[in-house]
Motif scaffolding. Structure first.
Motif, PDB file in Angstrom:
ATOM      1  N   ALA A  54       0.834  -1.209   0.000  1.00  0.00           N
ATOM      2  CA  ALA A  54       0.000   0.000   0.000  1.00  0.00           C
ATOM      3  C   ALA A  54       0.868   1.258   0.000  1.00  0.00           C
ATOM      4  CB  ALA A  54      -0.918  -0.009   1.223  1.00  0.00           C
TER       5      ALA A  54
ATOM      6  N   GLN B 119       1.953   1.827  -3.487  1.00  0.00           N
ATOM      7  CA  GLN B 119       0.851   2.178  -4.391  1.00  0.00           C
ATOM      8  C   GLN B 119       0.419   3.619  -4.180  1.00  0.00           C
ATOM      9  OE1 GLN B 119      -1.192  -0.126  -6.629  1.00  0.00           O
ATOM     10  NE2 GLN B 119       0.852  -0.994  -6.569  1.00  0.00           N
ATOM     11  N   MET B 120       0.250   3.995  -2.920  1.00  0.00           N
ATOM     12  CA  MET B 120      -0.259   5.339  -2.663  1.00  0.00           C
ATOM     13  C   MET B 120       0.848   6.351  -2.391  1.00  0.00           C
ATOM     14  SD  MET B 120      -3.317   6.653  -0.209  1.00  0.00           S
ATOM     15  CE  MET B 120      -4.664   6.629  -1.382  1.00  0.00           C
TER      16      MET B 120
ATOM     17  N   TRP C  66      -0.312   2.381   7.473  1.00  0.00           N
ATOM     18  CA  TRP C  66      -1.156   2.619   6.302  1.00  0.00           C
ATOM     19  C   TRP C  66      -0.872   4.009   5.774  1.00  0.00           C
ATOM     20  CZ3 TRP C  66      -2.754  -1.670   4.504  1.00  0.00           C
ATOM     21  CH2 TRP C  66      -3.058  -2.722   5.373  1.00  0.00           C
ATOM     22  N   PRO C  67      -0.743   4.159   4.457  1.00  0.00           N
ATOM     23  CA  PRO C  67      -0.451   5.484   3.906  1.00  0.00           C
ATOM     24  C   PRO C  67      -1.631   6.433   4.144  1.00  0.00           C
ATOM     25  CG  PRO C  67      -0.900   3.900   2.136  1.00  0.00           C
ATOM     26  CD  PRO C  67      -0.864   3.128   3.411  1.00  0.00           C
TER      27      PRO C  67
ATOM     28  N   PHE D 205      -6.205  12.503  -0.711  1.00  0.00           N
ATOM     29  CA  PHE D 205      -7.432  13.184  -1.165  1.00  0.00           C
ATOM     30  C   PHE D 205      -8.247  13.511   0.091  1.00  0.00           C
ATOM     31  CE2 PHE D 205      -7.731   8.558  -1.450  1.00  0.00           C
ATOM     32  CZ  PHE D 205      -8.759   8.299  -0.546  1.00  0.00           C
TER      33      PHE D 205
ATOM     34  N   VAL E 201     -11.172  12.891   2.217  1.00  0.00           N
ATOM     35  CA  VAL E 201     -12.073  11.742   2.339  1.00  0.00           C
ATOM     36  C   VAL E 201     -13.537  12.165   2.325  1.00  0.00           C
ATOM     37  CG1 VAL E 201     -12.765   9.818   3.826  1.00  0.00           C
ATOM     38  CG2 VAL E 201     -10.336  10.347   3.535  1.00  0.00           C
TER      39      VAL E 201
ATOM     40  N   GLN F  67     -14.763  13.250  -1.102  1.00  0.00           N
ATOM     41  CA  GLN F  67     -14.969  12.112  -1.997  1.00  0.00           C
ATOM     42  C   GLN F  67     -16.239  11.340  -1.620  1.00  0.00           C
ATOM     43  OE1 GLN F  67     -13.332  11.660  -4.810  1.00  0.00           O
ATOM     44  NE2 GLN F  67     -12.128  13.475  -4.295  1.00  0.00           N
ATOM     45  N   ARG F  68     -16.509  11.266  -0.320  1.00  0.00           N
ATOM     46  CA  ARG F  68     -17.702  10.559   0.139  1.00  0.00           C
ATOM     47  C   ARG F  68     -18.950  11.250  -0.412  1.00  0.00           C
ATOM     48  NH1 ARG F  68     -21.500   9.859   3.733  1.00  0.00           N
ATOM     49  NH2 ARG F  68     -21.250  12.010   4.424  1.00  0.00           N
TER      50      ARG F  68
ATOM     51  N   ARG G 239     -19.135  13.184  -3.127  1.00  0.00           N
ATOM     52  CA  ARG G 239     -19.188  12.952  -4.588  1.00  0.00           C
ATOM     53  C   ARG G 239     -19.794  11.584  -4.872  1.00  0.00           C
ATOM     54  NH1 ARG G 239     -13.970  12.485  -7.662  1.00  0.00           N
ATOM     55  NH2 ARG G 239     -15.251  12.632  -9.552  1.00  0.00           N
ATOM     56  N   LEU G 240     -19.349  10.618  -4.089  1.00  0.00           N
ATOM     57  CA  LEU G 240     -19.794   9.239  -4.321  1.00  0.00           C
ATOM     58  C   LEU G 240     -21.290   9.094  -4.049  1.00  0.00           C
ATOM     59  CD1 LEU G 240     -19.105   6.286  -4.919  1.00  0.00           C
ATOM     60  CD2 LEU G 240     -18.424   6.013  -2.530  1.00  0.00           C
ATOM     61  N   MET G 241     -21.760   9.728  -2.982  1.00  0.00           N
ATOM     62  CA  MET G 241     -23.163   9.567  -2.604  1.00  0.00           C
ATOM     63  C   MET G 241     -24.113  10.020  -3.711  1.00  0.00           C
ATOM     64  SD  MET G 241     -23.060   7.924   0.085  1.00  0.00           S
ATOM     65  CE  MET G 241     -24.835   7.887   0.446  1.00  0.00           C
ATOM     66  N   VAL G 242     -23.725  11.061  -4.452  1.00  0.00           N
ATOM     67  CA  VAL G 242     -24.626  11.559  -5.501  1.00  0.00           C
ATOM     68  C   VAL G 242     -24.327  10.925  -6.866  1.00  0.00           C
ATOM     69  CG1 VAL G 242     -24.994  13.733  -4.308  1.00  0.00           C
ATOM     70  CG2 VAL G 242     -23.150  13.566  -6.001  1.00  0.00           C
ATOM     71  N   SER G 243     -23.366  10.018  -6.912  1.00  0.00           N
ATOM     72  CA  SER G 243     -23.023   9.426  -8.220  1.00  0.00           C
ATOM     73  C   SER G 243     -23.875   8.193  -8.492  1.00  0.00           C
ATOM     74  CB  SER G 243     -21.538   9.040  -8.252  1.00  0.00           C
ATOM     75  OG  SER G 243     -21.318   7.871  -7.478  1.00  0.00           O
TER      76      SER G 243
END
Lengths: 285, 285
Positions: free
Chosen positions: B61, B64-65, B268-269, B273, B275, B278-279, B281-285
Motif C-alpha cells: 500500500a 501504491q499510494m 497505512w499510507p 485526497f 475523504v 470524496q464521500r 461525490r460518491l453519494m450523488v453518483s
C-alpha cells in the motif's frame, strides 16, 4: 474429473458469452449453477482448491520434465471494486506460487505508448507450464481507450481484429485463454467504494478517479458489449461472472480454471530415467 | 509488533551468521528458538501468516499510494530437496500474490552467459512495495561455479567483491536483503530423494544429476563456508536455517520476513485526497 460435486449445473455453460448475449440481461447478484449461500461456497472453494492445486502441479510438472508447452492465460476485466484482486488472492493462492505469473496492466508508460498496444502484453505472456493471470489486459485498449477517446476511432476499430489474430496465434501455440468479465451492480460498487473511504487501511485502494470512471459506467457497458460482440471466439471465449457476491465470483472463476486444466487431460510425466537404477545409485551415495 | 508469541527466544539471533561462524557446527535437525513440535509449528505458522499478510499489505500500500520505494529480497539457497519450493508454497502463499515477485535461477542460458553474472539477476529484482523471492541466485556463481570449476579461479575470486558491491547498492536503494541457506543432513536428503523416486507423482522433481551433486556435498559445504566468510555484511546478512524439519524451516523463514517488515515501521499510507469530499461525490453518483 467431471464437474465438482458442489455445482447443481455447470456454471460455465451459463456464464459463457454466446451469439446474441446481452450484458444488460445479466443479474449481478445471481449465482448461476450454485444452490448454496456464502457458507457453502467457502467450503466448496476449499474443496475445489485441492482439485485445482493438483491439476496445476501436473501442468507445471509436464513442462518441467516433458517440455509440454501448454499453459493457461486468465484475463480479468472489470469495473473498479469488482473483485479482480480478490480472485488473485483467494483463488490463485491455492496453487504453488512458482507456477503462477501475474501481471497488472495500468496506464501505459511513455515507452509502452511508443509501441503497438500488444507489445507490453506479449512481454508478460505466461511461459510453458504456467498459469498467467492478467489483471486488466489488452482489452483496456478497446475499453478505456474507446470511452475516453484515447485513440482515433479507426485505430480502435482495427484493434478488435488485431486482438482476435493475437489470441488465435496464442491458442495455436498452446495457450488456453479464459477471458472473464466480473460484473457488479452500481449499488454494490457504491457500497464497496464507501467502505474503502471509511477504513483507514483501505484508503490506499481508493482514488478520486474511481468516481470519474463510475460516472462513465453506461459508456463502459456499451464498450464491453462491443468487446463481447467482436472478440468472442471458440479458442478465446468470454465469461461474464456475476460479482456482487464475491464468494460466487471466486468459486465460478476457480471452476473455469479447473475445467480448462481438466480439458488438457493432464497426467504425471513419465520419468526419463531408470527409476531402479537411480535408486541403487542413491542407496550407495 | 515484537517477537511472535510462539517463539521461546528470537530465532534470528541464533540463525544469523556472525564472525567465526562454522557451517559444520549447525545441527540440521535443530529447532533453535522453538520449543514445540510439528503440531505447534503448524498452528504457529498460521498465526504468523496473519501478521505477515498485514505487514506485506502495508508495504504494498505504501508503494501504491505513497511511492515508498522500499522492498524486500529473500534469497533462498540450498542443496536439492532442502525445501526451497516448500518455503515458497507454504510461507509466501500467506500473502497476496500481487505483492510477490518470484524468480528461479537455473543453468544460465547462452545469452545470459554472454553477460556479467549479475545481468540476469538485476532483471529480476523486485519493484518497490514488493517482496522478491529468489529460488537460487547470484550465489550459484560462487557455489556450483566454484565446485564444478565453471569459471577461472580468479574470476570466481572477484565475484565475492562484486556481490558485496551489488548488495550494498541494493540496500542503499531501499532493498532489505535476507539471505537464507536451508541446511539439511545427508541422511535426510537421501530419504527425500528416495521418496521422489518412489512416487510416480514426484518423479518430475527428480533428476539423475541430483545424485551427482549430492556426491559433491563436502565441496559444496566448503564453498558455502567461503560464501558466509566473504559475503556476510550488516546490510545483507546470511541466516543458516536447519531444514531437516520442514515445519521449523518454514516458521523460521516466515519470522525473518516478519522481522524485516516490522523493522520498516510500516503504517497505512495517509490519503492524498479529502475523504469527506470524496464521500459526498460518491453519494450523488
Amino acid at each position: 474429473m467431471g464437474l465438482e460435486t458442489y455445482w447443481a449445473t455447470d456454471p460455465s455453460e451459463v456464464l459463457r458469452v454466446r451469439q446474441g448475449f446481452r450484458l444488460e440481461e445479466v443479474e449481478p447478484r445471481g449465482t448461476p449453477g450454485f444452490a448454496g449461500g456464502r457458507k457453502e461456497a467457502e467450503t466448496s472453494l476449499a474443496e475445489g482448491a485441492a482439485i485445482f492445486a493438483e491439476q496445476q502441479e501436473m501442468l507445471f510438472a509436464g513442462n518441467q520434465m516433458g517440455d509440454d508447452p501448454r499453459r493457461i492465460l486468465l484475463v480479468l476485466q472489470a469495473m473498479d471494486t469488482a473483485g479482480k484482486g480478490g480472485i488473485v488472492k483467494h483463488v490463485m493462492s491455492a496453487v504453488d506460487p512458482q507456477g503462477v505469473q501475474y501481471a497488472a496492466f495500468k496506464q501505459p508508460t511513455d515507452e509502452e505508448l511508443e509501441h503497438d498496444f500488444l507489445w507490453r502484453i506479449r512481454k508478460k505472456l505466461p511461459d510453458g507450464g504456467m498459469i498467467g493471470v492478467f489483471d486488466r489486459s489488452h482489452y483496456e485498449d478497446v475499453l478505456i481507450a474507446k470511452v475516453r477517446e484515447l485513440a482515433p476511432a479507426d485505430e480502435i476499430e482495427s484493434r478488435y481484429d488485431a486482438i482476435n489474430e493475437f489470441e488465435a496465434e496464442l491458442s495455436a501455440s498452446g495457450v488456453t485463454i479464459i477471458k472473464v468479465m466480473l460484473h457488479i451492480s452500481m449499488e454494490e460498487q457504491k457500497a464497496r467504494l464507501l467502505k474503502r473511504l471509511k477504513r483507514r487501511d483501505k484508503h490506499w485502494k481508493f482514488s478520486p478517479g474511481d468516481i470519474d470512471e463510475r460516472m462513465l459506467a453506461p459508456r463502459y457497458r456499451e464498450a464491453y458489449q462491443m468487446v463481447f460482440d467482436r472478440t468472442t471466439t471458440p479458442h478465446a471465449p468470454w465469461y461474464v461472472v456475476p460479482a456482487d457476491r464475491k464468494w460466487y465470483a471466486r468459486l465460478a472463476v476457480q471452476h473455469l480454471l479447473i475445467e480448462a486444466l481438466e480439458a488438457m487431460r493432464l497426467d504425471w510425466p513419465v520419468a526419463d530415467f531408470d527409476v531402479e537404477e537411480q535408486r541403487q545409485r542413491l542407496m550407495v551415495s
